[in-house]
Motif scaffolding. Structure first.
Motif, PDB file in Angstrom:
ATOM      1  N   ILE A  75       4.616  44.910  65.209  1.00 46.46           N
ATOM      2  CA  ILE A  75       4.041  43.577  65.007  1.00 46.46           C
ATOM      3  C   ILE A  75       2.671  43.478  65.673  1.00 46.46           C
ATOM      4  CG2 ILE A  75       4.320  41.144  65.623  1.00 46.46           C
ATOM      5  CD1 ILE A  75       7.335  41.531  65.154  1.00 46.46           C
ATOM      6  N   GLN A  76       2.556  44.064  66.872  1.00 46.84           N
ATOM      7  CA  GLN A  76       1.266  44.041  67.561  1.00 46.84           C
ATOM      8  C   GLN A  76       0.205  44.806  66.781  1.00 46.84           C
ATOM      9  OE1 GLN A  76       0.124  42.421  70.277  1.00 46.84           O
ATOM     10  NE2 GLN A  76       2.060  41.336  70.264  1.00 46.84           N
ATOM     11  N   LEU A  77       0.592  45.916  66.171  1.00 45.38           N
ATOM     12  CA  LEU A  77      -0.372  46.666  65.359  1.00 45.38           C
ATOM     13  C   LEU A  77      -0.818  45.862  64.146  1.00 45.38           C
ATOM     14  CD1 LEU A  77       1.135  50.262  65.486  1.00 45.38           C
ATOM     15  CD2 LEU A  77      -0.986  49.469  66.517  1.00 45.38           C
ATOM     16  N   LEU A  78       0.119  45.174  63.497  1.00 44.62           N
ATOM     17  CA  LEU A  78      -0.251  44.322  62.363  1.00 44.62           C
ATOM     18  C   LEU A  78      -1.197  43.205  62.789  1.00 44.62           C
ATOM     19  CD1 LEU A  78       3.152  43.981  60.466  1.00 44.62           C
ATOM     20  CD2 LEU A  78       1.120  45.211  59.731  1.00 44.62           C
ATOM     21  N   LEU A  79      -0.880  42.578  63.919  1.00 44.23           N
ATOM     22  CA  LEU A  79      -1.746  41.501  64.411  1.00 44.23           C
ATOM     23  C   LEU A  79      -3.123  42.035  64.781  1.00 44.23           C
ATOM     24  CD1 LEU A  79       0.767  39.453  66.579  1.00 44.23           C
ATOM     25  CD2 LEU A  79      -0.203  38.820  64.371  1.00 44.23           C
ATOM     26  N   HIS A  80      -3.169  43.233  65.347  1.00 44.61           N
ATOM     27  CA  HIS A  80      -4.453  43.838  65.708  1.00 44.61           C
ATOM     28  C   HIS A  80      -5.297  44.091  64.461  1.00 44.61           C
ATOM     29  CE1 HIS A  80      -7.338  46.233  67.911  1.00 44.61           C
ATOM     30  NE2 HIS A  80      -7.171  47.209  67.026  1.00 44.61           N
TER      31      HIS A  80
END
Length: 104
Positions: free
Chosen positions: A40-45
């Protein structure tokens, strides 16, 4: 009666085996949760990077527009004579188009 508690070797072994199974399940759940949070953090990044690029492009476009407005010559105000001339030309064109349409 004795105050000592006697433990069976079999009872102790099954308890530790059950405890080990429980800990492995908890570790697996933790790893799955950690992997999903990282995803999820990678998608948000990635979304944030796209938004930053879009805003930088928009800021550059606005800066170019502001520079164009500063560099272009000032617009001439249309006076009454130019407005009257434009109305006369529009009326003449409308009359010419009506004449062409009537003749056709």
């Amino acid at each position: 009666m004795s105050d000592e508690i006697e433990f069976d070797a079999e009872s102790s072994a099954t308890t530790w085996a059950a405890f080990g199974d429980l800990m492995s399940v908890l570790l697996g759940a933790f790893v799955l949760i950690l992997a999903s949070v990282i995803g999820i953090q990678l998608l948000l990044h990635n979304r944030l990077d796209e938004e930053v690029k879009q805003r930088q492009a928009e800021a550059a476009r606005l800066a170019a527009g502001a520079r164009w407005q500063r560099e272009r010559p000032p617009l001439k105000r249309v006076g009454l004579t130019e407005t009257a001339l434009a109305l006369w030309v529009a009326a003449w064109l409308a009359a010419a188009l009506r004449a062409v349409a009537a003749g056709a």
